[in-house]
Design a protein around this motif. Structure first.
Motif, PDB file in Angstrom:
ATOM      1  N   PHE A  60       6.946   4.170   7.182  1.00 39.92           N
ATOM      2  CA  PHE A  60       7.978   3.126   7.142  1.00 39.92           C
ATOM      3  C   PHE A  60       7.751   2.109   8.257  1.00 39.92           C
ATOM      4  CE2 PHE A  60       9.803   6.749   5.053  1.00 39.92           C
ATOM      5  CZ  PHE A  60      10.569   6.219   4.027  1.00 39.92           C
ATOM      6  N   LEU A  61       7.895   0.843   7.887  1.00 45.49           N
ATOM      7  CA  LEU A  61       7.841  -0.228   8.883  1.00 45.49           C
ATOM      8  C   LEU A  61       9.102  -1.074   8.733  1.00 45.49           C
ATOM      9  CD1 LEU A  61       6.543  -2.172  10.928  1.00 45.49           C
ATOM     10  CD2 LEU A  61       5.340  -3.243   9.008  1.00 45.49           C
ATOM     11  N   ILE A  62       9.834  -1.241   9.833  1.00 43.05           N
ATOM     12  CA  ILE A  62      10.987  -2.157   9.796  1.00 43.05           C
ATOM     13  C   ILE A  62      10.582  -3.419  10.545  1.00 43.05           C
ATOM     14  CG2 ILE A  62      13.418  -2.495  10.324  1.00 43.05           C
ATOM     15  CD1 ILE A  62      13.891   0.439  10.012  1.00 43.05           C
ATOM     16  N   ASP A  63      10.705  -4.557   9.862  1.00 45.01           N
ATOM     17  CA  ASP A  63      10.281  -5.845  10.410  1.00 45.01           C
ATOM     18  C   ASP A  63      11.532  -6.652  10.788  1.00 45.01           C
ATOM     19  OD1 ASP A  63       9.381  -8.489  10.778  1.00 45.01           O
ATOM     20  OD2 ASP A  63       7.657  -8.143   9.476  1.00 45.01           O
ATOM     21  N   PHE A  64      11.587  -7.069  12.071  1.00 46.24           N
ATOM     22  CA  PHE A  64      12.774  -7.763  12.587  1.00 46.24           C
ATOM     23  C   PHE A  64      12.558  -9.275  12.742  1.00 46.24           C
ATOM     24  CE2 PHE A  64      13.279  -3.353  13.961  1.00 46.24           C
ATOM     25  CZ  PHE A  64      14.573  -3.105  13.525  1.00 46.24           C
ATOM     26  N   ALA A  65      11.544  -9.811  12.056  1.00 45.86           N
ATOM     27  CA  ALA A  65      11.236 -11.244  12.221  1.00 45.86           C
ATOM     28  C   ALA A  65      12.434 -12.131  11.882  1.00 45.86           C
ATOM     29  CB  ALA A  65      10.046 -11.621  11.351  1.00 45.86           C
ATOM     30  N   GLN A  66      13.278 -11.670  10.960  1.00 45.85           N
ATOM     31  CA  GLN A  66      14.412 -12.514  10.546  1.00 45.85           C
ATOM     32  C   GLN A  66      15.751 -11.941  11.001  1.00 45.85           C
ATOM     33  OE1 GLN A  66      13.843 -13.999   6.354  1.00 45.85           O
ATOM     34  NE2 GLN A  66      12.210 -12.482   6.462  1.00 45.85           N
ATOM     35  N   THR A  67      15.710 -11.161  12.070  1.00 47.84           N
ATOM     36  CA  THR A  67      16.924 -10.488  12.536  1.00 47.84           C
ATOM     37  C   THR A  67      17.587 -11.285  13.660  1.00 47.84           C
ATOM     38  OG1 THR A  67      15.837  -8.405  12.033  1.00 47.84           O
ATOM     39  CG2 THR A  67      17.824  -8.276  13.387  1.00 47.84           C
ATOM     40  N   GLY A  68      18.912 -11.345  13.637  1.00 47.43           N
ATOM     41  CA  GLY A  68      19.664 -11.998  14.704  1.00 47.43           C
ATOM     42  C   GLY A  68      19.876 -11.047  15.857  1.00 47.43           C
ATOM     43  N   TYR A  69      20.950 -10.267  15.787  1.00 48.04           N
ATOM     44  CA  TYR A  69      21.192  -9.303  16.865  1.00 48.04           C
ATOM     45  C   TYR A  69      21.445  -7.915  16.287  1.00 48.04           C
ATOM     46  CZ  TYR A  69      26.110 -10.533  15.867  1.00 48.04           C
ATOM     47  OH  TYR A  69      27.313 -10.786  15.260  1.00 48.04           O
TER      48      TYR A  69
ATOM     49  N   GLY B  30       0.862  -1.183   0.000  1.00 47.63           N
ATOM     50  CA  GLY B  30       0.000   0.000   0.000  1.00 47.63           C
ATOM     51  C   GLY B  30       0.890   1.221   0.000  1.00 47.63           C
ATOM     52  N   GLU B  31       0.658   2.118   0.951  1.00 51.42           N
ATOM     53  CA  GLU B  31       1.511   3.317   0.992  1.00 51.42           C
ATOM     54  C   GLU B  31       2.598   3.214   2.063  1.00 51.42           C
ATOM     55  OE1 GLU B  31      -1.656   5.932   3.652  1.00 51.42           O
ATOM     56  OE2 GLU B  31      -1.086   6.599   1.637  1.00 51.42           O
ATOM     57  N   ILE B  32       2.817   1.982   2.527  1.00 56.00           N
ATOM     58  CA  ILE B  32       3.830   1.776   3.574  1.00 56.00           C
ATOM     59  C   ILE B  32       5.063   1.089   2.989  1.00 56.00           C
ATOM     60  CG2 ILE B  32       4.294   0.714   5.829  1.00 56.00           C
ATOM     61  CD1 ILE B  32       1.161   0.756   6.196  1.00 56.00           C
ATOM     62  N   VAL B  33       6.233   1.639   3.293  1.00 58.45           N
ATOM     63  CA  VAL B  33       7.489   1.008   2.880  1.00 58.45           C
ATOM     64  C   VAL B  33       7.888   0.017   3.977  1.00 58.45           C
ATOM     65  CG1 VAL B  33       9.938   1.387   2.372  1.00 58.45           C
ATOM     66  CG2 VAL B  33       8.230   3.070   1.627  1.00 58.45           C
ATOM     67  N   VAL B  34       7.968  -1.249   3.610  1.00 53.37           N
ATOM     68  CA  VAL B  34       8.300  -2.291   4.592  1.00 53.37           C
ATOM     69  C   VAL B  34       9.729  -2.767   4.342  1.00 53.37           C
ATOM     70  CG1 VAL B  34       7.686  -4.550   5.526  1.00 53.37           C
ATOM     71  CG2 VAL B  34       5.888  -3.027   4.673  1.00 53.37           C
ATOM     72  N   VAL B  35      10.528  -2.736   5.406  1.00 51.34           N
ATOM     73  CA  VAL B  35      11.933  -3.166   5.310  1.00 51.34           C
ATOM     74  C   VAL B  35      12.123  -4.414   6.164  1.00 51.34           C
ATOM     75  CG1 VAL B  35      14.348  -2.475   5.627  1.00 51.34           C
ATOM     76  CG2 VAL B  35      12.596  -0.729   5.167  1.00 51.34           C
ATOM     77  N   ASP B  36      12.582  -5.489   5.562  1.00 53.74           N
ATOM     78  CA  ASP B  36      12.929  -6.696   6.322  1.00 53.74           C
ATOM     79  C   ASP B  36      14.426  -6.710   6.561  1.00 53.74           C
ATOM     80  OD1 ASP B  36      10.488  -8.381   6.623  1.00 53.74           O
ATOM     81  OD2 ASP B  36      10.423  -8.082   4.454  1.00 53.74           O
ATOM     82  N   VAL B  37      14.802  -6.915   7.820  1.00 49.39           N
ATOM     83  CA  VAL B  37      16.231  -6.990   8.173  1.00 49.39           C
ATOM     84  C   VAL B  37      16.579  -8.462   8.362  1.00 49.39           C
ATOM     85  CG1 VAL B  37      17.986  -6.332   9.864  1.00 49.39           C
ATOM     86  CG2 VAL B  37      16.126  -4.739   9.303  1.00 49.39           C
ATOM     87  N   GLU B  38      17.353  -9.001   7.448  1.00 48.55           N
ATOM     88  CA  GLU B  38      17.727 -10.422   7.540  1.00 48.55           C
ATOM     89  C   GLU B  38      19.159 -10.533   8.054  1.00 48.55           C
ATOM     90  OE1 GLU B  38      16.890 -11.491   3.470  1.00 48.55           O
ATOM     91  OE2 GLU B  38      14.912 -10.598   3.786  1.00 48.55           O
TER      92      GLU B  38
END
Lengths: 152, 110
Positions: B43-52, B9-17
């Motif tokens: 902006f949304l930053i998603d940390f579902a796949q983030t280590g540390y 939509g109008e949200i920028v989603v960033v996944d941090v792997e």
């Protein structure tokens, strides 16, 4: 009679790594130190938070602040892990620094939006002990930062 | 270590792997600033796949949040696991960011 596997009470793992002053090595070195901690059953929070974050901070400090990313200077890491604790020393070849010189609290309202200033704070929060001493007494450069974490 | 950016939509989603640390924080910063410059506001930053995350990674999040707010936008975070949440609590950054348990909740909260 089947033999009972020995407990890890008598095990001690020692590891030495050295690498050039480049932050690109940090993740790899953290993994190398974390591995024996996992073998010796450090808990999942220690493995996912305390060890990687505190060690990353100490390595960044050695590379950026002490060695100033000088490619001719190296960082050495000595880790000793046993069933009771991790002791890891990060040795740089840079200018001496005082770990307590910058003691502002990053959680104070006036600092909360600062981009930096959380490194040492996190090391102290995540480790049981953080010490600094001269790498070569009598010399004029080089620091050893020693992090200690008891296995919970 | 990588960052994936997509529009929902109008949200920028960033996944941090992987990790968000001193070695890659500039890459995240630049990617988000590029989107901000293009006129994106949410902006949304998603940390579902983030280590540390280390202190410089936290610093980049603080700095991005400030820059996005200055442009009239908003940065929200989602999917911090127990350890990442502890990190935000220790540094009191949980008081600075709006943090959602899931990506869906974060997306619907804008």
């Amino acid at each position: 009679m089947p033999e009972t596997p020995p407990s890890d009470a008598g095990l001690r793992v020692s590891l030495q790594v050295d690498f050039p002053s480049d932050v690109a090595y940090i993740e790899r070195v953290v993994d190398l130190v974390r591995h024996p901690c996992a073998e010796l059953a450090f808990n999942r929070h220690h493995l996912a938070l305390n060890v990687p974050v505190a060690l990353s901070e100490a390595l960044s400090n050695a590379i950026l602040r002490a060695n100033r990313e000088d490619p001719a200077k190296r960082v050495r890491v000595r880790a000793n892990v046993d069933a009771t604790k991790l002791v890891v020393e990060i040795v740089d070849e840079g200018c001496r620094f005082d770990l307590d010189a910058k003691t502002r609290n990053p959680t104070d309202a006036e600092n909360i939006e600062a981009e930096d200033g959380r490194g040492l704070f996190l090391m102290r929060k995540l480790m049981d002990d953080v010490e600094r001493f001269d790498a070569s007494p009598g010399g004029d450069s080089g620091n050893v930062v020693r992090l200690t974490l008891a296995r919970a | 270590m990588s960052f994936t950016i997509r529009k929902q939509g109008e949200i920028v989603v960033v996944d941090v792997e992987g990790q968000l640390i001193v070695g890659n924080r500039q890459e995240l910063k630049q990617k988000v600033l590029d989107e901000l410059e293009r006129g994106e506001k949410k902006f949304l930053i998603d940390f579902a796949q983030t280590g540390y995350i280390d202190s410089s990674g936290l610093g980049v999040l603080v700095s991005l949040s400030k820059k996005i707010r200055e442009q009239g936008g908003e940065l929200r975070l989602a999917n911090l696991n127990d350890d990442l949440r502890t990190l935000f609590e220790l540094t009191k950054l949980d008081t600075l960011f709006q943090i959602s348990d899931t990506r869906e909740r974060a997306l619907s909260s804008f």
